[in-house]
Design a protein around this motif. Structure first.
Motif, PDB file in Angstrom:
ATOM      1  N   ILE A  52      58.479 -19.960 -33.422  1.00 12.46           N
ATOM      2  CA  ILE A  52      59.538 -21.136 -33.151  1.00 12.46           C
ATOM      3  C   ILE A  52      60.322 -20.915 -32.031  1.00 12.46           C
ATOM      4  O   ILE A  52      60.574 -21.345 -31.227  1.00 12.46           O
ATOM      5  CB  ILE A  52      60.068 -21.666 -34.333  1.00 12.46           C
ATOM      6  CG1 ILE A  52      59.088 -22.305 -35.349  1.00 12.46           C
ATOM      7  CG2 ILE A  52      61.140 -22.650 -33.909  1.00 12.46           C
ATOM      8  CD1 ILE A  52      59.420 -22.378 -36.490  1.00 12.46           C
ATOM      9  N   ALA A  53      61.014 -19.470 -31.987  1.00 12.37           N
ATOM     10  CA  ALA A  53      62.006 -19.022 -31.086  1.00 12.37           C
ATOM     11  C   ALA A  53      61.478 -19.074 -29.701  1.00 12.37           C
ATOM     12  O   ALA A  53      61.992 -19.385 -28.855  1.00 12.37           O
ATOM     13  CB  ALA A  53      62.708 -17.952 -31.601  1.00 12.37           C
ATOM     14  N   ALA A  54      60.420 -18.367 -29.709  1.00 10.24           N
ATOM     15  CA  ALA A  54      59.744 -17.997 -28.399  1.00 10.24           C
ATOM     16  C   ALA A  54      59.045 -19.089 -27.869  1.00 10.24           C
ATOM     17  O   ALA A  54      59.297 -19.521 -26.564  1.00 10.24           O
ATOM     18  CB  ALA A  54      58.726 -16.755 -28.316  1.00 10.24           C
ATOM     19  N   GLY A  55      58.422 -20.001 -28.576  1.00  9.88           N
ATOM     20  CA  GLY A  55      57.497 -20.804 -28.084  1.00  9.88           C
ATOM     21  C   GLY A  55      57.963 -22.351 -28.277  1.00  9.88           C
ATOM     22  O   GLY A  55      57.968 -23.540 -27.462  1.00  9.88           O
TER      23      GLY A  55
ATOM     24  N   VAL B 238      61.759 -22.716 -28.423  1.00  8.14           N
ATOM     25  CA  VAL B 238      63.081 -22.951 -27.785  1.00  8.14           C
ATOM     26  C   VAL B 238      63.012 -22.315 -26.390  1.00  8.14           C
ATOM     27  O   VAL B 238      63.290 -23.063 -25.453  1.00  8.14           O
ATOM     28  CB  VAL B 238      64.107 -21.993 -28.514  1.00  8.14           C
ATOM     29  CG1 VAL B 238      65.452 -22.227 -27.799  1.00  8.14           C
ATOM     30  CG2 VAL B 238      64.346 -22.745 -30.053  1.00  8.14           C
ATOM     31  N   ALA B 239      62.683 -21.017 -26.135  1.00  2.00           N
ATOM     32  CA  ALA B 239      62.560 -20.338 -25.020  1.00  2.00           C
ATOM     33  C   ALA B 239      61.715 -20.952 -24.129  1.00  2.00           C
ATOM     34  O   ALA B 239      62.031 -21.279 -22.558  1.00  2.00           O
ATOM     35  CB  ALA B 239      62.335 -18.953 -25.143  1.00  2.00           C
ATOM     36  N   GLY B 240      60.299 -21.262 -24.430  1.00  2.00           N
ATOM     37  CA  GLY B 240      59.229 -21.488 -23.580  1.00  2.00           C
ATOM     38  C   GLY B 240      59.544 -22.772 -22.964  1.00  2.00           C
ATOM     39  O   GLY B 240      59.372 -22.841 -21.555  1.00  2.00           O
ATOM     40  N   PRO B 241      59.729 -23.868 -23.648  1.00  5.16           N
ATOM     41  CA  PRO B 241      59.966 -25.016 -22.896  1.00  5.16           C
ATOM     42  C   PRO B 241      61.185 -25.333 -21.973  1.00  5.16           C
ATOM     43  O   PRO B 241      61.213 -26.027 -21.152  1.00  5.16           O
ATOM     44  CB  PRO B 241      59.947 -26.177 -24.019  1.00  5.16           C
ATOM     45  CG  PRO B 241      60.541 -25.405 -25.404  1.00  5.16           C
ATOM     46  CD  PRO B 241      59.862 -24.245 -25.100  1.00  5.16           C
ATOM     47  N   ALA B 242      62.322 -24.704 -22.480  1.00  8.60           N
ATOM     48  CA  ALA B 242      63.426 -24.509 -21.608  1.00  8.60           C
ATOM     49  C   ALA B 242      63.122 -24.037 -20.062  1.00  8.60           C
ATOM     50  O   ALA B 242      63.183 -24.514 -19.088  1.00  8.60           O
ATOM     51  CB  ALA B 242      64.713 -23.841 -22.536  1.00  8.60           C
ATOM     52  N   LEU B 243      62.579 -22.711 -20.141  1.00  7.82           N
ATOM     53  CA  LEU B 243      62.226 -22.391 -19.079  1.00  7.82           C
ATOM     54  C   LEU B 243      61.199 -22.939 -18.110  1.00  7.82           C
ATOM     55  O   LEU B 243      61.071 -23.186 -16.979  1.00  7.82           O
ATOM     56  CB  LEU B 243      61.230 -20.865 -19.198  1.00  7.82           C
ATOM     57  CG  LEU B 243      62.241 -19.719 -19.658  1.00  7.82           C
ATOM     58  CD1 LEU B 243      61.588 -18.567 -20.308  1.00  7.82           C
ATOM     59  CD2 LEU B 243      63.416 -19.348 -18.693  1.00  7.82           C
ATOM     60  N   LEU B 244      60.332 -23.824 -19.049  1.00 10.41           N
ATOM     61  CA  LEU B 244      59.221 -24.603 -18.253  1.00 10.41           C
ATOM     62  C   LEU B 244      59.933 -25.834 -17.353  1.00 10.41           C
ATOM     63  O   LEU B 244      59.922 -25.892 -16.303  1.00 10.41           O
ATOM     64  CB  LEU B 244      58.186 -25.299 -19.191  1.00 10.41           C
ATOM     65  CG  LEU B 244      57.382 -26.062 -18.464  1.00 10.41           C
ATOM     66  CD1 LEU B 244      56.221 -25.485 -17.509  1.00 10.41           C
ATOM     67  CD2 LEU B 244      56.320 -26.593 -19.406  1.00 10.41           C
ATOM     68  N   MET B 245      60.980 -26.322 -18.289  1.00 15.78           N
ATOM     69  CA  MET B 245      61.686 -27.546 -17.588  1.00 15.78           C
ATOM     70  C   MET B 245      62.305 -26.996 -16.342  1.00 15.78           C
ATOM     71  O   MET B 245      62.551 -27.947 -15.304  1.00 15.78           O
ATOM     72  CB  MET B 245      62.368 -28.317 -18.594  1.00 15.78           C
ATOM     73  CG  MET B 245      61.659 -28.769 -19.829  1.00 15.78           C
ATOM     74  SD  MET B 245      60.221 -29.877 -19.214  1.00 15.78           S
ATOM     75  CE  MET B 245      59.358 -29.834 -20.752  1.00 15.78           C
TER      76      MET B 245
ATOM     77  N   ALA C 244      58.038 -18.941 -18.974  1.00 11.96           N
ATOM     78  CA  ALA C 244      57.462 -19.932 -20.066  1.00 11.96           C
ATOM     79  C   ALA C 244      56.051 -19.557 -20.642  1.00 11.96           C
ATOM     80  O   ALA C 244      55.883 -19.652 -21.871  1.00 11.96           O
ATOM     81  CB  ALA C 244      57.502 -21.422 -19.703  1.00 11.96           C
ATOM     82  N   CYS C 245      55.141 -19.334 -20.048  1.00 12.94           N
ATOM     83  CA  CYS C 245      53.835 -18.835 -20.301  1.00 12.94           C
ATOM     84  C   CYS C 245      53.864 -17.576 -21.088  1.00 12.94           C
ATOM     85  O   CYS C 245      53.048 -17.487 -22.140  1.00 12.94           O
ATOM     86  CB  CYS C 245      52.853 -18.640 -19.218  1.00 12.94           C
ATOM     87  SG  CYS C 245      52.765 -20.135 -18.155  1.00 12.94           S
ATOM     88  N   LEU C 246      54.702 -16.617 -20.970  1.00 12.71           N
ATOM     89  CA  LEU C 246      54.795 -15.275 -21.646  1.00 12.71           C
ATOM     90  C   LEU C 246      55.571 -15.758 -22.928  1.00 12.71           C
ATOM     91  O   LEU C 246      55.069 -15.221 -23.962  1.00 12.71           O
ATOM     92  CB  LEU C 246      55.728 -14.190 -21.053  1.00 12.71           C
ATOM     93  CG  LEU C 246      56.075 -13.178 -21.635  1.00 12.71           C
ATOM     94  CD1 LEU C 246      54.632 -12.393 -21.897  1.00 12.71           C
ATOM     95  CD2 LEU C 246      56.868 -12.316 -21.016  1.00 12.71           C
ATOM     96  N   CYS C 247      56.532 -16.548 -22.996  1.00  9.77           N
ATOM     97  CA  CYS C 247      57.063 -17.125 -24.387  1.00  9.77           C
ATOM     98  C   CYS C 247      55.839 -17.643 -25.113  1.00  9.77           C
ATOM     99  O   CYS C 247      55.825 -17.340 -26.424  1.00  9.77           O
ATOM    100  CB  CYS C 247      58.203 -18.099 -24.016  1.00  9.77           C
ATOM    101  SG  CYS C 247      59.574 -17.307 -23.305  1.00  9.77           S
ATOM    102  N   TRP C 248      55.150 -18.734 -24.571  1.00  4.34           N
ATOM    103  CA  TRP C 248      54.208 -19.187 -25.446  1.00  4.34           C
ATOM    104  C   TRP C 248      53.018 -18.365 -25.900  1.00  4.34           C
ATOM    105  O   TRP C 248      52.528 -18.786 -26.907  1.00  4.34           O
ATOM    106  CB  TRP C 248      53.484 -20.393 -24.464  1.00  4.34           C
ATOM    107  CG  TRP C 248      54.366 -21.814 -24.507  1.00  4.34           C
ATOM    108  CD1 TRP C 248      55.063 -22.136 -25.653  1.00  4.34           C
ATOM    109  CD2 TRP C 248      54.783 -22.457 -23.494  1.00  4.34           C
ATOM    110  NE1 TRP C 248      55.506 -23.308 -25.487  1.00  4.34           N
ATOM    111  CE2 TRP C 248      55.597 -23.569 -23.960  1.00  4.34           C
ATOM    112  CE3 TRP C 248      54.497 -22.715 -22.185  1.00  4.34           C
ATOM    113  CZ2 TRP C 248      56.105 -24.577 -23.410  1.00  4.34           C
ATOM    114  CZ3 TRP C 248      54.900 -23.641 -21.439  1.00  4.34           C
ATOM    115  CH2 TRP C 248      55.717 -24.666 -22.159  1.00  4.34           C
ATOM    116  N   ALA C 249      52.842 -17.317 -25.042  1.00  2.57           N
ATOM    117  CA  ALA C 249      51.730 -16.522 -25.391  1.00  2.57           C
ATOM    118  C   ALA C 249      52.139 -15.610 -26.468  1.00  2.57           C
ATOM    119  O   ALA C 249      51.291 -15.322 -27.605  1.00  2.57           O
ATOM    120  CB  ALA C 249      51.650 -15.286 -24.156  1.00  2.57           C
ATOM    121  N   ILE C 250      53.492 -15.357 -26.624  1.00  2.00           N
ATOM    122  CA  ILE C 250      54.140 -14.560 -27.891  1.00  2.00           C
ATOM    123  C   ILE C 250      53.873 -15.552 -29.085  1.00  2.00           C
ATOM    124  O   ILE C 250      53.603 -14.980 -30.190  1.00  2.00           O
ATOM    125  CB  ILE C 250      55.656 -14.111 -27.590  1.00  2.00           C
ATOM    126  CG1 ILE C 250      55.760 -13.036 -26.495  1.00  2.00           C
ATOM    127  CG2 ILE C 250      56.209 -13.526 -28.850  1.00  2.00           C
ATOM    128  CD1 ILE C 250      57.028 -12.779 -26.127  1.00  2.00           C
TER     129      ILE C 250
END
Length: 353
Positions: free
Chosen positions: A83-86, A88-95, A166-172
């Protein structure tokens, strides 16, 4: 073969829904802050899936009679990390990345999620990835570099780096979610949305962003329900049946759907580098899709809960009255077995080589 086709279709459908979200996010970013939009996307996902589960329980109350929908205590850490990686961090970096990156370019860069997912699964979690899958990853990485590199510039644009982050966060997230993928996929996706949504909205509020009007908020939440919620449910089901790296490979098709919608919304002739990157990424995805893995392997005794049919891996008796309906869900135990067949590193084939 039918199981493989169904699992692949599930992953591709998840990719289509998620890929369509990127250009729609670019469209909504004109008036919403990145964190506000990410928060509304995930809140829409969590609320929508929560209502869906409520309706499911009311319509089919016997469906979960013998199942265990709770996340076990030993799995909470994995889910929290996901949840923290994908979420919170992932969508914020993508946006943040999309604010300075063309929608079509951002969509194709999302192919890197599949590559990062496979690398982490291979190196960290020791999931089998053969030469063909590796070559596919190389092709997709080459396409991503070609797409994001700016001629004459000192390096890769910041926007492209943020999308790659963001891709790295979603990969985690994908690899940690695999650890809990035997649980109800809708419960997992709903929890992610209900946690990640308010967190992102709180960050948006803290940075001075104002809540949008009801119509715009509803549009963002509906987009999040389909592109983040339903897509994630399908992705978790695919993880259960294909393993992390293979699911990530199928999911790499997502940007193709995003590109198609981007070009429809903002008609333009893409640059030559765009087509070169698209060809490289298509080759990488094709190599992933045609991979086949078969050898003699041994299943160790295992007890878990998931939706299943009584196939060659499920030869068990029931300790409750069973009406013969399949597929069904209940806690069950697998006995040790050794056999040979084509397989993926799914929840029943997490063995070493």
């Amino acid at each position: 073969m039918q199981t493989k086709f169904n699992a692949a279709f599930t992953a591709l459908l998840a990719a289509a829904l998620f890929g369509a979200t990127t250009p729609l996010a670019k469209l909504l970013l004109g008036t919403l802050s990145p964190f506000m939009l990410a928060g509304l996307f995930y809140l829409g996902s969590g609320v929508g899936l929560g209502l869906t589960m409520l309706v499911r329980r009311l319509v089919r109350p016997k469906q979960t009679q013998h199942s265990d929908a709770r996340i076990h205590r030993t799995e909470i850490t994995w889910l929290a990390g996901a949840i923290a990686a994908g979420g919170v961090a992932g969508p914020a970096l993508l946006m943040l990345g999309l604010t300075s990156t063309p929608a079509a370019t951002g969509s194709l860069l999302l192919n890197l999620e599949g590559v990062f997912t496979a690398v982490i699964a291979w190196v960290v979690f020791r999931e089998n990835v053969d030469l063909q899958v590796f070559l596919g990853m190389v092709a997709i990485v080459a396409g991503g570099v070609l797409l994001s590199w700016t001629g004459g510039a000192a390096g890769i644009p910041v926007g492209a780096l943020l999308v790659a982050g963001a891709c790295l966060c979603w990969a985690i997230d994908n690899n940690l979610t695999r650890k809990v993928s035997t649980n109800d996929a809708m419960v997992i996706a709903c929890l992610k949305g209900l946690v990640a949504g308010p967190v992102n909205l709180a960050i948006a509020h803290g940075t001075g962003a104002a809540m949008p009007g009801s119509g715009q908020a509803a549009a963002a939440m509906a987009t999040g329900f389909a592109g983040y919620g339903v897509s994630l449910v399908l992705f978790v089901i695919a993880l259960r049946n294909l393993g992390t790296a293979r699911t990530g490979a199928y999911f790499s098709v997502a940007p193709l759907f995003g590109v198609a919608i981007s070009l429809a919304l903002w008609p333009a002739m893409p640059p030559l580098a765009f087509w070169g990157a698209a060809v490289l990424m298509a080759i990488g995805v094709w190599l992933h899709l045609r991979e086949r893995h078969e050898h003699a392997h041994t299943h160790e005794p295992l007890t878990h809960t998931h939706r299943h049919r009584h196939d060659e891996h499920h030869r068990h008796e029931h300790d409750f009255e069973w009406d013969g309906a399949e597929p069904h869900t209940h806690p069950h135990r697998h006995s040790a077995i050794t056999h040979t067949h084509a397989h993926f590193p799914d929840i029943h084939h997490r063995h070493s080589h």
